[in-house]
Scaffold this motif. Sequence first.
Motif, PDB file in Angstrom:
ATOM      1  N   ALA A 113       0.837  -1.205   0.000  1.00  0.00           N
ATOM      2  CA  ALA A 113       0.000   0.000   0.000  1.00  0.00           C
ATOM      3  C   ALA A 113       0.866   1.247   0.000  1.00  0.00           C
ATOM      4  N   GLY A 114       1.913   1.250   0.791  1.00  0.00           N
ATOM      5  CA  GLY A 114       2.832   2.394   0.831  1.00  0.00           C
ATOM      6  C   GLY A 114       3.510   2.621  -0.496  1.00  0.00           C
ATOM      7  N   PHE A 115       3.895   1.544  -1.137  1.00  0.00           N
ATOM      8  CA  PHE A 115       4.542   1.639  -2.445  1.00  0.00           C
ATOM      9  C   PHE A 115       3.599   2.291  -3.454  1.00  0.00           C
ATOM     10  N   TYR A 116       2.324   1.892  -3.432  1.00  0.00           N
ATOM     11  CA  TYR A 116       1.376   2.435  -4.403  1.00  0.00           C
ATOM     12  C   TYR A 116       0.936   3.855  -4.064  1.00  0.00           C
ATOM     13  N   VAL A 117       0.893   4.206  -2.796  1.00  0.00           N
ATOM     14  CA  VAL A 117       0.635   5.605  -2.428  1.00  0.00           C
ATOM     15  C   VAL A 117       1.755   6.478  -2.974  1.00  0.00           C
ATOM     16  N   ARG A 118       2.973   6.042  -2.816  1.00  0.00           N
ATOM     17  CA  ARG A 118       4.121   6.768  -3.367  1.00  0.00           C
ATOM     18  C   ARG A 118       4.006   6.875  -4.886  1.00  0.00           C
ATOM     19  N   ARG A 119       3.623   5.798  -5.519  1.00  0.00           N
ATOM     20  CA  ARG A 119       3.486   5.793  -6.980  1.00  0.00           C
ATOM     21  C   ARG A 119       2.417   6.786  -7.445  1.00  0.00           C
ATOM     22  N   LEU A 120       1.293   6.864  -6.724  1.00  0.00           N
ATOM     23  CA  LEU A 120       0.256   7.836  -7.069  1.00  0.00           C
ATOM     24  C   LEU A 120       0.760   9.271  -6.941  1.00  0.00           C
ATOM     25  N   LEU A 121       1.680   9.496  -6.010  1.00  0.00           N
ATOM     26  CA  LEU A 121       2.201  10.844  -5.812  1.00  0.00           C
ATOM     27  C   LEU A 121       3.265  11.232  -6.839  1.00  0.00           C
ATOM     28  N   ILE A 122       4.065  10.292  -7.297  1.00  0.00           N
ATOM     29  CA  ILE A 122       5.196  10.666  -8.157  1.00  0.00           C
ATOM     30  C   ILE A 122       4.955  10.396  -9.640  1.00  0.00           C
ATOM     31  N   GLN A 123       3.890   9.704  -9.979  1.00  0.00           N
ATOM     32  CA  GLN A 123       3.624   9.416 -11.386  1.00  0.00           C
ATOM     33  C   GLN A 123       2.242   9.945 -11.760  1.00  0.00           C
ATOM     34  N   PRO A 124       2.049  10.345 -12.999  1.00  0.00           N
ATOM     35  CA  PRO A 124       0.770  10.949 -13.409  1.00  0.00           C
ATOM     36  C   PRO A 124      -0.329   9.922 -13.681  1.00  0.00           C
TER      37      PRO A 124
END
Length: 145
Positions: A113-124
């Motif tokens: 979940a943390g990995f995907y939260v980060r992904r939502l923040l850094i990728q469009p």
Amino acid sequence: MKIWKYGLILILIMGLFMVRYFQEFLFYDPLLRFFETDFSKQSFPEINLISHLGSILLRYGINMLLSLGIIHLLFNDVRITKVSSLIFGFLLLILIPIYYYFIHTEFSQLFTAGFYVRRLLIQPLMLLVLVPAIWYYKKGRSLEL
């Protein structure tokens, strides 16, 4: 006129690619290398929290502006652009505290979940969600009229 519109959309998309391509040079993110390797066998990297969150916010802002430009050019509707910007803002307000929690706990709980939260923040990724949703919305409205 359409050629200019699609040319601008292409330039904005290239901007998104450039943000991704030059991410190591443009942004402070010690987690880039961490997630590229076998992170289960490594210790969590040292993070300057202020610099990291500032960098995440800058990257989110750049991706958001480029994405809103694409949305505006695709649909040519100020109301849709405004609603999209509200969605981006709301998402940021929700995700930043969650991301801070994951950094604070060093991604020890709910790692994926943390990995995907980060992904939502850094990728469009929201662009990939909003464009089909808006298209479907507009198509449905045109059928009703």
